[in-house]
Design an enzyme around this catalytic site. Structure first.
Site, PDB file in Angstrom:
ATOM      1  N   HIS A 147       0.899  -1.079  -0.026  1.00  0.00           N
ATOM      2  CA  HIS A 147       0.139  -0.171   0.151  1.00  0.00           C
ATOM      3  C   HIS A 147       0.917   1.147  -0.017  1.00  0.00           C
ATOM      4  CE1 HIS A 147      -3.221   2.791   1.120  1.00  0.00           C
ATOM      5  NE2 HIS A 147      -3.888   1.938   0.752  1.00  0.00           N
ATOM      6  N   ASP A 175      -7.888  -5.312   0.134  1.00  0.00           N
ATOM      7  CA  ASP A 175      -8.630  -5.776  -1.064  1.00  0.00           C
ATOM      8  C   ASP A 175      -8.148  -7.257  -1.212  1.00  0.00           C
ATOM      9  OD1 ASP A 175     -10.369  -4.037  -1.712  1.00  0.00           O
ATOM     10  OD2 ASP A 175      -8.939  -2.558  -2.652  1.00  0.00           O
TER      11      ASP A 175
HETATM   12  N1  CMC Z   1       4.137  -7.272  -4.976  1.00  0.00           N
HETATM   13  C1  CMC Z   1       5.458  -7.193  -5.121  1.00  0.00           C
HETATM   14  N2  CMC Z   1       6.170  -6.389  -5.005  1.00  0.00           N
HETATM   15  C2  CMC Z   1       5.616  -5.194  -4.572  1.00  0.00           C
HETATM   16  C3  CMC Z   1       4.427  -5.065  -4.497  1.00  0.00           C
HETATM   17  C4  CMC Z   1       3.577  -6.112  -4.526  1.00  0.00           C
HETATM   18  N3  CMC Z   1       2.067  -6.104  -4.553  1.00  0.00           N
HETATM   19  N4  CMC Z   1       3.946  -3.676  -3.911  1.00  0.00           N
HETATM   20  C5  CMC Z   1       5.205  -3.029  -4.109  1.00  0.00           C
HETATM   21  N5  CMC Z   1       6.147  -3.938  -4.262  1.00  0.00           N
HETATM   22  C6  CMC Z   1       7.714  -3.733  -4.318  1.00  0.00           C
HETATM   23  C7  CMC Z   1       8.017  -2.862  -5.581  1.00  0.00           C
HETATM   24  O1  CMC Z   1       8.544  -3.702  -6.754  1.00  0.00           O
HETATM   25  C8  CMC Z   1       9.314  -2.059  -5.079  1.00  0.00           C
HETATM   26  O2  CMC Z   1      10.426  -3.044  -4.763  1.00  0.00           O
HETATM   27  P1  CMC Z   1      11.669  -2.310  -5.199  1.00  0.00           P
HETATM   28  O3  CMC Z   1      12.116  -1.329  -3.934  1.00  0.00           O
HETATM   29  O4  CMC Z   1      12.800  -3.420  -4.992  1.00  0.00           O
HETATM   30  O5  CMC Z   1      11.814  -1.623  -6.571  1.00  0.00           O
HETATM   31  C9  CMC Z   1       8.762  -1.842  -3.517  1.00  0.00           C
HETATM   32  O6  CMC Z   1       7.741  -2.968  -3.132  1.00  0.00           O
HETATM   33  C10 CMC Z   1       8.027  -0.540  -3.334  1.00  0.00           C
HETATM   34  O7  CMC Z   1       6.866  -0.483  -4.378  1.00  0.00           O
HETATM   35  P2  CMC Z   1       6.527   0.934  -5.019  1.00  0.00           P
HETATM   36  O8  CMC Z   1       5.574   0.438  -6.151  1.00  0.00           O
HETATM   37  O9  CMC Z   1       7.316   2.104  -4.865  1.00  0.00           O
HETATM   38  O10 CMC Z   1       5.029   1.348  -3.974  1.00  0.00           O
HETATM   39  P3  CMC Z   1       3.880   2.388  -4.306  1.00  0.00           P
HETATM   40  O11 CMC Z   1       3.718   2.954  -2.954  1.00  0.00           O
HETATM   41  O12 CMC Z   1       4.173   3.198  -5.515  1.00  0.00           O
HETATM   42  O13 CMC Z   1       2.453   1.177  -4.731  1.00  0.00           O
HETATM   43  C11 CMC Z   1       0.617  -0.129  -4.431  1.00  0.00           C
HETATM   44  C12 CMC Z   1       1.568   0.966  -3.630  1.00  0.00           C
HETATM   45  C13 CMC Z   1      -0.489  -0.373  -3.887  1.00  0.00           C
HETATM   46  C14 CMC Z   1       0.361   0.478  -5.950  1.00  0.00           C
HETATM   47  C15 CMC Z   1       1.575  -1.458  -4.823  1.00  0.00           C
HETATM   48  O14 CMC Z   1       1.966  -2.169  -3.705  1.00  0.00           O
HETATM   49  C16 CMC Z   1       0.973  -2.542  -5.530  1.00  0.00           C
HETATM   50  O15 CMC Z   1       0.954  -2.446  -6.986  1.00  0.00           O
HETATM   51  N6  CMC Z   1       0.150  -3.587  -4.774  1.00  0.00           N
HETATM   52  C17 CMC Z   1      -0.825  -4.316  -5.491  1.00  0.00           C
HETATM   53  C18 CMC Z   1      -2.183  -3.779  -5.976  1.00  0.00           C
HETATM   54  C19 CMC Z   1      -2.999  -3.505  -4.680  1.00  0.00           C
HETATM   55  O16 CMC Z   1      -3.211  -4.590  -4.079  1.00  0.00           O
HETATM   56  N7  CMC Z   1      -3.408  -2.397  -4.797  1.00  0.00           N
HETATM   57  C20 CMC Z   1      -4.716  -2.190  -3.774  1.00  0.00           C
HETATM   58  C21 CMC Z   1      -4.097  -1.230  -2.863  1.00  0.00           C
HETATM   59  S1  CMC Z   1      -5.278  -1.276  -1.477  1.00  0.00           S
HETATM   60  C22 CMC Z   1      -6.946  -0.430  -2.181  1.00  0.00           C
HETATM   61  C23 CMC Z   1      -6.686   0.956  -2.328  1.00  0.00           C
HETATM   62  O17 CMC Z   1      -6.532   1.762  -1.531  1.00  0.00           O
HETATM   63  O18 CMC Z   1      -7.208   1.313  -3.566  1.00  0.00           O
END
Ligand code: CMC
Length: 431
Positions: free
Chosen positions: A308, A366
């Protein structure tokens, strides 16, 4: 008086600007950098708004490190256990918990607006039979602004309140009819003798040819899902609603824009993506291989329902819903179906795996809401629409709060331009 300031100095020119620090009631303070362009001729650069507070708000507070979520100051755990969705709607919209007469009046108002204009039902017919419900929701809610355009004076708080109530009241009917259209069933009409959640279930599943018995366990689970998703401060869809609304656009059109933003798998579409992922994995014995792909940077595969932007600790909503999820699976005897076994195994492995621990990637709300909706028999492509129904109150509360701002101005971010420098037009024959 708060005289906390931060001074920003340009080490090239030696010019400085003193920025006031603003402090809220909870959470980090913010540096007010509105003077930057005038004093230093520069903007701040913050792609994806990782460090930007876009507004002042008194609705929802999140502490992502401690895993705290408050609606109007009340912890989500207390609301989930002791309140109900409509009471939470009142709280988010008006700032206080209602007393009994206020609650009765609120229910009356919601019921008054629950019916859809018959003309609106015709919009569904234009969609293909297999259209995604979120596509229909964006279209139908957007079209809805056409019905109340002239009746709305956006500067009039009473009119704004009526718009907010209309949206909360009609959204379950609009969403349920998306489901019915896909299934080729006759459109549903609300039954005001039922509670909000029961009415929603009834509109989704009742058919004219036989009685429909509403499962109370499912009602309880759905009520919880609605409460947990009701608001989440300045997330992508809410920020979209605020931005669209800041141009003084119609609130229904602004909410349609929010629904479009919610659709993506990085946001509300995650609940659907979780189940698609579990279906892809199939047998629980394939999980280790899948986790390997997730960890491989080349693959761009993510573990859906994990991680998240704000919670770098356990999502408090996930903690609450996790227990209900386990209970529901047990009650519905669904615990041993391969997909649910995979979900539980995935949760176990990810919570013990260094990759996820290091990055503070915990299951989010989710991960479990997708599993619950699936166990309740709600079709997969309806999951994000369920989220949209729940979040409607958040969108309209945030929009209402913004519209009360005395100095409301249109939202207009700037950019760091990296394109071609100025050049002269070259006639076609010389190119
Ligand atoms: N699976 C694997 N690796 C992940 C995931 C994941 N779900 N989420 C983040 N990472 C890794 C990412 O690859 C990165 O690794 P590194 O530092 O080695 O490059 C690190 O964790 C940080 O990730 P980020 O993309 O910078 O994090 P963010 O804050 O931009 O993304 C997110 C947040 C929710 C978009 C992401 O965690 C994600 O895509 N999760 C899966 C989709 C999901 O479940 N979304 C629902 C969120 S809750 C409902 C809502 O509020 O809408």
């Amino acid at each position: 008086m708060n005289n906390h300031t931060v001074t920003i100095t340009d080490n090239l020119t030696g010019k400085s600007v003193v920025c006031p620090v603003k402090t809220g009631t909870h959470g980090p303070s913010v540096i007010d950098c509105q003077a930057l362009p005038k004093e230093l001729g520069m903007f701040t650069f913050d792609p994806a708004f990782m460090t930007t507070a876009s507004c002042e708000s008194a609705i929802t507070f999140i502490d992502g490190d401690k895993g705290i979520l408050l609606y109007r100051g009340y912890p989500i755990e207390q609301l989930a256990e002791r309140s109900n969705y409509l009471e939470v709607c009142y709280l988010l919209l008006y700032g206080e918990l209602p007393n009994p007469p206020q609650m009765a009046e609120f229910i009356k108002e919601i019921n008054r607006y629950s019916l859809l204009h018959e003309g609106l039902l015709k919009f569904y017919q234009g969609f293909r039979h297999d259209a995604h419900p979120m596509a229909m929701l964006v279209g139908v809610v957007g079209a809805f602004s056409g019905y109340y355009h002239d009746a709305l004076d956006i500067r009039n708080p009473e009119h704004r309140n009526r718009s907010a109530l209309r949206l909360i009241a009609k959204m379950p009917n609009i969403a349920a009819n998306c489901l019915r259209y896909i299934k080729g069933r006759p459109f549903a009409y609300p039954r005001n003798d039922l509670g909000y959640v029961e009415n929603f279930m009834n509109m989704m599943f009742a058919i004219p040819s036989e009685p429909y018995e509403i499962n109370q366990t499912a009602v309880k689970a759905l009520e919880l899902i609605l409460i947990l998703h009701a608001d989440h401060e300045q997330n992508a869809s809410t920020s979209t609603v605020r931005l669209a609304g800041s141009s003084l656009a119609h609130p229904f059109a602004s909410v349609a824009a929010g629904i479009a933003t919610l659709w993506g798998p990085a946001h509300g579409g995650a609940n659907e993506a979780v189940i698609r992922m579990l279906q892809d994995i199939g047998d629980p014995k394939n999980i280790p291989e899948y986790i390997k792909r997730v960890k491989n940077k080349e693959s761009s595969v993510r573990l859906m329902g994990f991680g998240h932007r704000v919670y770098k600790n356990y999502d408090p909503r996930a903690k609450i819903i996790r227990n209900v999820c386990h209970q529901l699976l047990a009650e519905l005897n669904a615990e041993h179906l391969p997909m649910f076994e995979s979900a539980m195994e995935m949760e176990r492995i990810a919570l013990e795996d260094e990759y996820f621990i290091e990055r503070k990637l915990y299951p989010n709300v989710d991960f479990y809401s997708g599993i619950i909706l699936s166990a309740m028999g709600i079709p997969l492509n309806m999951f994000t629409a369920m989220f949209a129904v729940a979040r409607t109150v958040g969108w309209v509360s945030q929009w209402t709060e913004m519209m009360y701002e005395p100095n409301l101005r249109i939202g207009r971010p700037r950019q760091l331009y990296v394109g071609a420098t100025q050049r002269d037009f070259v006639p076609m024959e010389k190119r």
